[in-house]
Scaffold this motif. Structure first.
Motif, PDB file in Angstrom:
ATOM      1  N   SER A  65       0.819  -1.475   0.063  1.00 53.92           N
ATOM      2  CA  SER A  65       0.033   0.027  -0.013  1.00 53.92           C
ATOM      3  C   SER A  65       0.718   1.330  -0.033  1.00 53.92           C
ATOM      4  CB  SER A  65      -0.965   0.176   1.354  1.00 53.92           C
ATOM      5  OG  SER A  65      -1.668  -1.274   1.362  1.00 53.92           O
ATOM      6  N   GLU A 120      -0.235   3.877  -2.608  1.00 57.07           N
ATOM      7  CA  GLU A 120      -1.329   4.385  -2.328  1.00 57.07           C
ATOM      8  C   GLU A 120      -1.228   5.653  -1.259  1.00 57.07           C
ATOM      9  OE1 GLU A 120      -5.753   3.082  -0.560  1.00 57.07           O
ATOM     10  OE2 GLU A 120      -4.357   1.661  -1.218  1.00 57.07           O
ATOM     11  N   THR A 146       0.774   8.790  -2.343  1.00 56.16           N
ATOM     12  CA  THR A 146       0.232   9.382  -3.617  1.00 56.16           C
ATOM     13  C   THR A 146      -0.957   9.614  -3.746  1.00 56.16           C
ATOM     14  OG1 THR A 146      -0.089   7.367  -4.969  1.00 56.16           O
ATOM     15  CG2 THR A 146       1.960   8.329  -5.129  1.00 56.16           C
ATOM     16  N   ARG A 147      -1.911   9.154  -2.928  1.00 53.90           N
ATOM     17  CA  ARG A 147      -3.584   9.365  -3.277  1.00 53.90           C
ATOM     18  C   ARG A 147      -3.897   9.432  -1.621  1.00 53.90           C
ATOM     19  NH1 ARG A 147      -2.788   5.301  -6.872  1.00 53.90           N
ATOM     20  NH2 ARG A 147      -3.839   3.669  -5.374  1.00 53.90           N
ATOM     21  N   LEU A 148      -4.975  10.556  -1.462  1.00 53.77           N
ATOM     22  CA  LEU A 148      -5.626  10.434  -0.079  1.00 53.77           C
ATOM     23  C   LEU A 148      -6.875   9.614  -0.049  1.00 53.77           C
ATOM     24  CD1 LEU A 148      -5.304  12.068   2.430  1.00 53.77           C
ATOM     25  CD2 LEU A 148      -6.948  13.575   1.802  1.00 53.77           C
ATOM     26  N   THR A 149      -6.627   8.357  -0.078  1.00 52.09           N
ATOM     27  CA  THR A 149      -7.802   7.429  -0.138  1.00 52.09           C
ATOM     28  C   THR A 149      -8.086   7.202   1.477  1.00 52.09           C
ATOM     29  OG1 THR A 149      -6.329   5.529   0.066  1.00 52.09           O
ATOM     30  CG2 THR A 149      -6.979   6.302  -2.215  1.00 52.09           C
ATOM     31  N   ASP A 150      -9.404   6.506   1.815  1.00 53.90           N
ATOM     32  CA  ASP A 150      -9.668   6.064   2.883  1.00 53.90           C
ATOM     33  C   ASP A 150      -8.487   5.391   4.037  1.00 53.90           C
ATOM     34  OD1 ASP A 150     -12.091   7.161   2.711  1.00 53.90           O
ATOM     35  OD2 ASP A 150     -13.241   5.207   2.356  1.00 53.90           O
ATOM     36  N   THR A 172      -5.401   5.721   3.391  1.00 48.82           N
ATOM     37  CA  THR A 172      -4.327   6.847   3.685  1.00 48.82           C
ATOM     38  C   THR A 172      -4.870   7.586   4.745  1.00 48.82           C
ATOM     39  OG1 THR A 172      -3.688   6.821   1.251  1.00 48.82           O
ATOM     40  CG2 THR A 172      -3.024   8.677   2.716  1.00 48.82           C
TER      41      THR A 172
END
Length: 321
Positions: A146, A149, A152-156, A158
């Motif tokens: 991960s 992720e 690089t990305r503001l996902t849940d 992260t």
């Protein structure tokens, strides 16, 4: 002496098992309740339980501490640190697995080590630095699938990692303030004050009626979380009184492994209720490296001292979560 050490080991293991099981139970409750409400009930049950025990023993904290601004300020800082830690840790569980949240929580001893050197002017050992490096390497291994992720990305996912790191960071303020407060109060007295103050602070944020929307199973998990807070910290305090702090800390670093073990066993037994941790071999290895790093920070100087026949000194310890 050996009997006291044996009791200390059992008490430290009790704390590690309690903290290992805690996020798994909290995950069940968080499907209905928001983090502030869950944490409010945890603090409420723990403050009532601990207050009752201290009252029966005649050891409630003396009121004179509230007359001195310095101790009031320290109490406020410790309350804010514990308040933030519990709330942020619960928030991270909304997005992460219990094991991931516990593994990130092992950053707390590293932060405490740095804060103790900077704020309390304590000495940092080479073994602590090596242990911290091992811990950070283990974190990279644990989150190996991960990493892209997360960075690089503001996902849940992260967001959950960010909450977890913040929880570990905020805990350091509680840990430093508690070390100073221990000069005036016993650990159980400090915890009672902090539980009570945190309960009051959370009251405006908590949705108390949400407890009636829990199923029987979820209500049992919530009660378990409250009792877990009381028993886990109580066992820790008693372990510290009977055994050396470094050894107690080393046992407590096993907490993420207990979480991982319980998660796997519960997912196999009741797959409809519990999710299996999504880890590859590198991730599992990373969890063990994180624990090894935290353990080496705690007792590495003793192992090194035995090899070189030099005297060891107990390092700064993490209280728990």
């Amino acid at each position: 002496m050996k009997q006291q050490a044996g009791i200390g080991i059992l008490l430290a293991l009790t704390t590690a098992v309690c903290w290992g099981a805690l996020p798994i139970a909290m995950k069940q409750v968080l499907t209905v309740m928001e983090p502030p409400t869950v944490v409010f009930y945890r603090f409420l049950m723990a403050s009532i339980g601990l207050g009752t025990i201290l009252a029966l023993r005649g050891k409630l904290p003396p009121m004179r501490i509230f007359r001195k601004p310095r101790w009031l300020a320290l109490l406020a800082i410790a309350t804010g640190g514990l308040f933030g830690n519990f709330l942020l840790f619960s928030s991270s569980l909304q997005y992460l697995s219990p094991t991931a949240s516990q593994v990130i929580g092992q950053l707390s001893p590293v932060g405490m080590m740095v804060a103790s050197v900077v704020v309390l002017k304590e000495k940092m050992r080479g073994t602590q630095v090596v242990g911290a490096i091992m811990l950070l390497c283990g974190l990279v291994m644990f989150f190996n699938t991960s990493l892209i992720e997360i960075f690089t990305r503001l996902t849940d996912y992260t967001l959950g990692v960010i909450f977890g790191v913040l929880a570990a960071t905020v805990w350091v303020t509680y840990g430093v303030a508690q070390k100073v407060l221990l000069r005036r109060l016993a650990s159980q007295q400090i915890l009672f004050l902090l539980y009570t103050l945190c309960t009051i602070a959370l009251l405006p944020l908590a949705q108390l009626d949400m407890v009636f929307q829990l199923s029987g199973w979820q209500l049992a998990c919530l009660i378990f979380c409250g009792l877990n807070t009381l028993v886990g910290y109580g066992a820790l305090a008693e372990a510290m009184a009977r055994w050396q702090a470094a050894q107690v800390s080393a046992i407590i670093t096993l907490t993420p492994l207990f979480t991982l073990l319980f998660s796997d066993l519960l997912a196999l037994a009741w797959p409809d209720f519990f999710a299996m941790p999504l880890l590859n071999l590198v991730g599992y290895t990373g969890a063990f490296v994180v624990v090894a790093g935290a353990m080496y920070s705690a007792i590495g100087h003793r192992l090194w001292g035995r090899w070189h026949k030099t005297e060891a000194v107990i390092p700064v310890q993490r209280s728990g979560e």
